[in-house]
Write a protein that holds these residues in place. Sequence first.
Motif, PDB file in Angstrom:
ATOM      1  N   CYS A 452      -4.598 -68.611   3.510  1.00 48.20           N
ATOM      2  CA  CYS A 452      -3.697 -69.387   2.651  1.00 48.20           C
ATOM      3  C   CYS A 452      -2.252 -68.877   2.807  1.00 48.20           C
ATOM      4  O   CYS A 452      -1.318 -69.675   2.972  1.00 48.20           O
ATOM      5  CB  CYS A 452      -4.176 -69.263   1.205  1.00 48.20           C
ATOM      6  N   ILE A 453      -2.090 -67.579   2.785  1.00 47.64           N
ATOM      7  CA  ILE A 453      -0.737 -67.011   2.904  1.00 47.64           C
ATOM      8  C   ILE A 453      -0.163 -67.300   4.296  1.00 47.64           C
ATOM      9  O   ILE A 453       1.020 -67.605   4.450  1.00 47.64           O
ATOM     10  CB  ILE A 453      -0.772 -65.495   2.558  1.00 47.64           C
ATOM     11  N   GLU A 454      -1.009 -67.258   5.288  1.00 43.68           N
ATOM     12  CA  GLU A 454      -0.541 -67.607   6.647  1.00 43.68           C
ATOM     13  C   GLU A 454      -0.133 -69.082   6.723  1.00 43.68           C
ATOM     14  O   GLU A 454       0.853 -69.439   7.353  1.00 43.68           O
ATOM     15  CB  GLU A 454      -1.643 -67.329   7.666  1.00 43.68           C
ATOM     16  N   TYR A 455      -0.911 -69.917   6.047  1.00 45.68           N
ATOM     17  CA  TYR A 455      -0.615 -71.356   6.028  1.00 45.68           C
ATOM     18  C   TYR A 455       0.756 -71.610   5.399  1.00 45.68           C
ATOM     19  O   TYR A 455       1.559 -72.392   5.909  1.00 45.68           O
ATOM     20  CB  TYR A 455      -1.715 -72.073   5.236  1.00 45.68           C
ATOM     21  N   LEU A 456       1.021 -70.894   4.307  1.00 42.74           N
ATOM     22  CA  LEU A 456       2.314 -71.055   3.634  1.00 42.74           C
ATOM     23  C   LEU A 456       3.445 -70.661   4.582  1.00 42.74           C
ATOM     24  O   LEU A 456       4.450 -71.367   4.709  1.00 42.74           O
ATOM     25  CB  LEU A 456       2.363 -70.196   2.364  1.00 42.74           C
ATOM     26  N   ARG A 457       3.257 -69.544   5.256  1.00 43.95           N
ATOM     27  CA  ARG A 457       4.306 -69.077   6.187  1.00 43.95           C
ATOM     28  C   ARG A 457       4.512 -70.089   7.317  1.00 43.95           C
ATOM     29  O   ARG A 457       5.643 -70.457   7.620  1.00 43.95           O
ATOM     30  CB  ARG A 457       3.910 -67.716   6.757  1.00 43.95           C
ATOM     31  N   GLU A 458       3.387 -70.531   7.878  1.00 41.77           N
ATOM     32  CA  GLU A 458       3.497 -71.452   9.011  1.00 41.77           C
ATOM     33  C   GLU A 458       4.189 -72.755   8.634  1.00 41.77           C
ATOM     34  O   GLU A 458       4.865 -73.383   9.445  1.00 41.77           O
ATOM     35  CB  GLU A 458       2.109 -71.788   9.560  1.00 41.77           C
ATOM     36  N   ASN A 459       4.011 -73.156   7.380  1.00 38.93           N
ATOM     37  CA  ASN A 459       4.574 -74.433   6.947  1.00 38.93           C
ATOM     38  C   ASN A 459       5.865 -74.284   6.158  1.00 38.93           C
ATOM     39  O   ASN A 459       6.323 -75.241   5.540  1.00 38.93           O
ATOM     40  CB  ASN A 459       3.532 -75.205   6.137  1.00 38.93           C
ATOM     41  N   GLY A 460       6.415 -73.085   6.211  1.00 43.93           N
ATOM     42  CA  GLY A 460       7.701 -72.844   5.546  1.00 43.93           C
ATOM     43  C   GLY A 460       7.640 -73.007   4.038  1.00 43.93           C
ATOM     44  O   GLY A 460       8.621 -73.402   3.403  1.00 43.93           O
ATOM     45  N   MET A 461       6.490 -72.747   3.457  1.00 46.33           N
ATOM     46  CA  MET A 461       6.346 -72.930   2.013  1.00 46.33           C
ATOM     47  C   MET A 461       6.502 -71.617   1.271  1.00 46.33           C
ATOM     48  O   MET A 461       6.182 -70.556   1.793  1.00 46.33           O
ATOM     49  CB  MET A 461       4.988 -73.550   1.724  1.00 46.33           C
ATOM     50  N   GLU A 462       6.991 -71.746   0.044  1.00 47.19           N
ATOM     51  CA  GLU A 462       7.310 -70.552  -0.739  1.00 47.19           C
ATOM     52  C   GLU A 462       6.252 -70.202  -1.770  1.00 47.19           C
ATOM     53  O   GLU A 462       6.008 -69.039  -2.050  1.00 47.19           O
ATOM     54  CB  GLU A 462       8.635 -70.769  -1.485  1.00 47.19           C
ATOM     55  N   THR A 463       5.687 -71.226  -2.399  1.00 49.42           N
ATOM     56  CA  THR A 463       4.755 -70.923  -3.498  1.00 49.42           C
ATOM     57  C   THR A 463       3.513 -71.795  -3.456  1.00 49.42           C
ATOM     58  O   THR A 463       3.536 -72.933  -2.991  1.00 49.42           O
ATOM     59  CB  THR A 463       5.398 -71.150  -4.899  1.00 49.42           C
ATOM     60  N   ILE A 464       2.464 -71.220  -4.019  1.00 49.18           N
ATOM     61  CA  ILE A 464       1.231 -71.969  -4.243  1.00 49.18           C
ATOM     62  C   ILE A 464       0.786 -71.670  -5.676  1.00 49.18           C
ATOM     63  O   ILE A 464       0.847 -70.529  -6.117  1.00 49.18           O
ATOM     64  CB  ILE A 464       0.135 -71.605  -3.216  1.00 49.18           C
ATOM     65  N   GLU A 465       0.400 -72.744  -6.364  1.00 54.53           N
ATOM     66  CA  GLU A 465      -0.024 -72.559  -7.753  1.00 54.53           C
ATOM     67  C   GLU A 465      -1.141 -73.543  -8.080  1.00 54.53           C
ATOM     68  O   GLU A 465      -1.061 -74.723  -7.709  1.00 54.53           O
ATOM     69  CB  GLU A 465       1.172 -72.800  -8.682  1.00 54.53           C
ATOM     70  N   ALA A 466      -2.150 -73.078  -8.757  1.00 56.93           N
ATOM     71  CA  ALA A 466      -3.268 -73.957  -9.123  1.00 56.93           C
ATOM     72  C   ALA A 466      -2.802 -74.999 -10.138  1.00 56.93           C
ATOM     73  O   ALA A 466      -1.985 -74.699 -11.012  1.00 56.93           O
ATOM     74  CB  ALA A 466      -4.391 -73.121  -9.722  1.00 56.93           C
ATOM     75  N   ASN A 467      -3.317 -76.224 -10.004  1.00 51.32           N
ATOM     76  CA  ASN A 467      -2.998 -77.285 -10.967  1.00 51.32           C
ATOM     77  C   ASN A 467      -3.898 -77.174 -12.189  1.00 51.32           C
ATOM     78  O   ASN A 467      -5.081 -76.817 -12.069  1.00 51.32           O
ATOM     79  CB  ASN A 467      -3.205 -78.663 -10.337  1.00 51.32           C
ATOM     80  N   VAL A 468      -3.348 -77.527 -13.342  1.00 50.40           N
ATOM     81  CA  VAL A 468      -4.098 -77.407 -14.596  1.00 50.40           C
ATOM     82  C   VAL A 468      -5.397 -78.235 -14.546  1.00 50.40           C
ATOM     83  O   VAL A 468      -6.468 -77.758 -14.931  1.00 50.40           O
ATOM     84  CB  VAL A 468      -3.221 -77.849 -15.798  1.00 50.40           C
ATOM     85  N   ASP A 469      -5.303 -79.478 -14.050  1.00 50.17           N
ATOM     86  CA  ASP A 469      -6.504 -80.327 -14.078  1.00 50.17           C
ATOM     87  C   ASP A 469      -7.591 -79.807 -13.127  1.00 50.17           C
ATOM     88  O   ASP A 469      -8.778 -79.835 -13.451  1.00 50.17           O
ATOM     89  CB  ASP A 469      -6.158 -81.797 -13.803  1.00 50.17           C
ATOM     90  N   ALA A 470      -7.165 -79.290 -11.962  1.00 52.72           N
ATOM     91  CA  ALA A 470      -8.158 -78.749 -11.012  1.00 52.72           C
ATOM     92  C   ALA A 470      -8.839 -77.520 -11.620  1.00 52.72           C
ATOM     93  O   ALA A 470     -10.055 -77.319 -11.487  1.00 52.72           O
ATOM     94  CB  ALA A 470      -7.475 -78.382  -9.705  1.00 52.72           C
TER      95      ALA A 470
END
Length: 541
Positions: A452-470
């Motif tokens: 997941c952390i590698e995916y964020l880096r590869e896609n230039g993303m900064e944050t990941i956060e779980a959604n309340v409904d999920a």
Amino acid sequence: MTNKLNNFDAVVVGAGFSGLYMLYRLREAGFSTRVFEAGEGVGGTWYWNRYPGARCDSESIYYNYTFSEELYKEWTWSSRYPEQPEILKYLNFVADKFKLRPDIQFKTRITEAHYDEDQNNWRIQLDDRATVTAKYFITGVGCLSAANLPNFKGLENFKGKWYHTGHWPHEKVDFTGKRVGIIGTGSSGVQAIPVIADEAGELTVFQRTPQYSAPARNHPYDPEYIRQSKENFKEIKKQMRESQGGQPVPTPTKSALEVSKEEREQVYNDAWENGGLGIFSSYYDITIDEAANETAAEFIRSKICEIVKNPEMAQKLLPSYYYGTKRPIIDTNYYETFNRDNVSLVDVKSSPIVEITQKGIKTTEAEYELDAIVFATGFDGMTGPLLKMDIRGKDGVSLKEKWMGGSQTRTYLGVANSGFPNFFMITGPESPSVLSNMPVSIEQHVEWIGDCIEYLRENGMETIEANVDAEEAWSQHCREVAEATLFTKTDSWYMGANIPGKPRRFLIYLGGVGAYRQKCDEIAANGYEGFTLKFSKKPVS
Ligand code: NAP
């Protein structure tokens, strides 16, 4: 990606099975990573739980990492169930092999971890007053690391020595000739009692709930068996990862009630003779159906009556809760120990402990004079180790507040929390964790988090956060699966019932290791479904 010395890509709490592999995984991917560990060495659970007789209930050849075939082949276990010193040696071997120690700071506890929304990082406070920051905050604190020392009146007055199994001294505790009392007959107590009885002058066991236990029948490994397991590494690894419980044992397909009494007795008897947790996995409905459960419970009760010579003592040892709904135990000479002249049993359900006195333990019926007391009284499981730290997400809301002290504990997949971006829990509440072979579940989480952390880096993303409904949906699913079983009908540490005032909530996912892995993989393959991912403000380099 390495920054200043006090700023890391990831900070990991704990240097047990989880922390060691998380460090290795992230470091291999090029992330600067720092592990903080309260102990003086690696090992986690196996660093702290050094009590006499401490051993694992998973078979040795499955109780190890499988991420490296080379590692698997280099290490050789000596016996069927690994002893604490051998597991600790293994984890030290791993730390040395992968040169992990330079990135671990020992003797350091994390007291606070607060998410800073403006900086999008975690500000982590250490007990030596230093502060570090990290983009990702990952806990590898285990499920059973916050020891439960019941609040008995008068412990401070006791003139002898006392110990908790979960914080055992590093030097040998000598009970030779001593009058020892032990409170607690869970997995730790059942393992410690026969060993302490061998050494002590007298051992008094203070039992609140009698336990079901089956013989482990531990034995040294045949070198040929080890050779074959190494040769079949790939197949064993696959089976472990796809199985229900993380070990390649066949999933039962029959009901205990669809076979004749004779056939059932034969199956239970074979499992008893073979040793280990075979009875628990004999039939699929043992933890689902009351009548099926009773067949296994009654079988074990009959064995207790056969083993324990004194009928009054045997009666006191007979359990009555649903078998398997407290952690099933395996032992070496547990019931046999109650045939010894130097062992006595006190039922503290009918005559509870009133206080610890200068001389020993006082119940409503008598005072027992002791030189030493062993607390085998367990842990504040699942949430305890996480809530020992002040973890705060967005808007300064703490994990404790979010979980409402435990009554509303909810997570997404047992790995993430809404309101807590870039925070991951290895084997957190609502994942298979303690109802699986832990190294398998740990590896699965570590690999998922690493990917997941590698995916964020590869896609230039900064944050990941779980959604309340999920998160709500996952938590509800966990509860529904649990409520279809007998687990939720027993007062156990699984339910938080061992900690006074702790809300009752079953926090382990019972859907099975294989199915759970598949679900987590699908979520990742669908672009981390149920999570919100945010892009970096900076252009992707
Ligand atoms: P546990 O299973 O929670 O057992 C604690 C014992 O202390 C129980 O008998 C409990 O009685 C008793 N107790 C607690 N508070 C008490 C009080 N105030 N007065 C009297 N008795 C009290 O703890 P554990 O044995 O340390 O095991 C915890 C978990 O660690 C296990 O379930 C297992 O997951 C893991 N573990 C695994 C191994 C292994 O793999 N071999 C070994 C050790 C531990 P009640 O039952 O009445 O609450």
